[in-house]
Design a protein around this motif. Structure first.
Motif, mmCIF file in Angstrom:
data_model
loop_
_atom_site.group_PDB
_atom_site.id
_atom_site.type_symbol
_atom_site.label_atom_id
_atom_site.label_comp_id
_atom_site.label_asym_id
_atom_site.label_seq_id
_atom_site.Cartn_x
_atom_site.Cartn_y
_atom_site.Cartn_z
ATOM 1 N N LYS A 1 23.005 78.827 21.053
ATOM 2 C CA LYS A 1 24.269 78.412 21.787
ATOM 3 C C LYS A 1 24.407 77.623 22.285
ATOM 4 O O LYS A 1 25.215 76.515 22.523
ATOM 5 C CB LYS A 1 24.516 79.288 22.518
ATOM 6 N N CYS A 2 23.357 76.539 23.233
ATOM 7 C CA CYS A 2 23.031 76.187 24.114
ATOM 8 C C CYS A 2 23.782 75.007 23.323
ATOM 9 O O CYS A 2 23.637 74.061 23.258
ATOM 10 C CB CYS A 2 22.371 75.501 25.613
ATOM 11 N N THR B 1 26.841 74.538 20.719
ATOM 12 C CA THR B 1 27.097 73.523 21.761
ATOM 13 C C THR B 1 27.294 72.018 22.103
ATOM 14 O O THR B 1 28.159 71.035 22.054
ATOM 15 C CB THR B 1 27.516 73.475 23.089
ATOM 16 N N ASP C 1 28.425 70.094 19.128
ATOM 17 C CA ASP C 1 29.001 70.023 19.012
ATOM 18 C C ASP C 1 30.428 69.475 19.569
ATOM 19 O O ASP C 1 30.977 67.941 19.088
ATOM 20 C CB ASP C 1 29.619 71.423 18.511
ATOM 21 N N GLU C 2 29.698 68.996 20.650
ATOM 22 C CA GLU C 2 30.093 68.145 21.814
ATOM 23 C C GLU C 2 29.522 66.797 21.658
ATOM 24 O O GLU C 2 30.743 65.478 21.434
ATOM 25 C CB GLU C 2 29.469 68.495 23.390
ATOM 26 N N VAL D 1 28.035 71.657 28.737
ATOM 27 C CA VAL D 1 27.281 72.230 27.520
ATOM 28 C C VAL D 1 27.559 73.333 27.849
ATOM 29 O O VAL D 1 28.009 74.487 27.643
ATOM 30 C CB VAL D 1 25.817 71.863 27.536
ATOM 31 N N LYS E 1 31.230 74.451 28.795
ATOM 32 C CA LYS E 1 31.863 74.838 26.803
ATOM 33 C C LYS E 1 31.623 76.177 26.718
ATOM 34 O O LYS E 1 32.045 77.034 25.768
ATOM 35 C CB LYS E 1 31.308 73.060 26.081
ATOM 36 N N ILE E 2 30.493 76.207 26.778
ATOM 37 C CA ILE E 2 30.241 77.668 26.469
ATOM 38 C C ILE E 2 31.115 78.952 27.018
ATOM 39 O O ILE E 2 31.605 79.325 28.249
ATOM 40 C CB ILE E 2 28.883 77.593 26.979
ATOM 41 N N ASN F 1 30.989 82.289 16.586
ATOM 42 C CA ASN F 1 31.037 81.046 17.300
ATOM 43 C C ASN F 1 32.838 80.987 16.319
ATOM 44 O O ASN F 1 33.871 80.333 17.248
ATOM 45 C CB ASN F 1 30.403 79.553 16.903
#
Length: 219
Positions: A133-134, A137, A140-141, A155, A158-159, A211
């Motif tokens: 997940k980290c 993220t 994506d960022e 990060v 944003k999760i 997601n």
């Protein structure tokens, strides 16, 4: 049916064919046993990425390459290395625990598989999913900011922690991964990594759907 459907299906059929034909299966097993971590890396990098692509296909109705697909595949490969080690460490630990009476039903193949799957998923899977997940993220960022700086705080903020805990940890682990890996641990040891890698198609699919669901809620 779209062109991508045939490509995705063709790659899956190729994997199955390699394992179904005795000569190629023998070469595959021999090679992966000689280089277990390299084999684990590529099996997960390819198959879990396929699952992620399938999830996007189902949700969008079309094939779409996710941001930073090469980096995502590398992350899956790292998870594959960890799984290669875990599929040796946890069965041995459960065997020892049964031998010294810390767990019951010594000698039962099914009990050994169930205990191994439960302990591995309860202790390890939340951390693996959080790592994924980290990194997702972060990728994506990084794309959204067009290569700009992304901090750990960015990060973490944003999760979607509710989705991670409520869906990924509290639902997929007990209702999918523990039963799934129980079956994996019933396989002979030389087939466990590839069986787990095929299960990673489902992992990629599930996380992609989670997601995407989060994205729809936020829109």
């Amino acid at each position: 049916m779209k062109k991508g459907d045939f490509i995705w299906g063709g790659v899956l059929i190729l994997w199955i064919a390699i394992l179904a034909v005795p000569s190629t299966r023998e070469v595959f097993i021999t090679t992966t046993e000689a280089y277990p971590y390299i084999g684990g890396f590529f099996k997960f990098a390819i198959l879990a990425t396929m699952g992620e692509l399938l999830g996007i296909r189902i949700m969008n109705g079309d094939w779409k390459k996710p941001n930073g697909i090469i980096f995502r595949a590398i992350v899956w490969g790292i998870i594959g290395i960890l799984m290669t080690l875990s599929l040796s460490v946890f069965p041995a630990g459960i065997t020892k625990a049964q031998e010294i009476g810390k767990l019951p039903f010594e000698g039962s193949i099914f009990a050994h598989a169930l205990f191994t799957s439960a302990v591995m998923n309860i202790l390890q899977s939340p951390a693996v999913f959080l790592f994924h997940k980290c990194t997702d993220t972060y990728i994506d960022e990084k794309h959204r900011r067009k290569g700009g700086s992304v901090t750990l705080k960015d990060v973490v903020n944003k999760i979607d922690w509710y989705t991670y805990l409520n869906f990924t940890v509290l639902k997929t682990i007990p209702f999918f991964w523990i039963p799934c890996h129980t079956i994996v641990f019933l396989f002979p040891s030389e087939f466990r990594v590839i069986a787990s890698a095929f299960a990673s198609i489902a992992l990629g699919l599930i996380l992609a759907l989670a997601n995407k669901s989060k994205t729809k809620v936020n829109i």
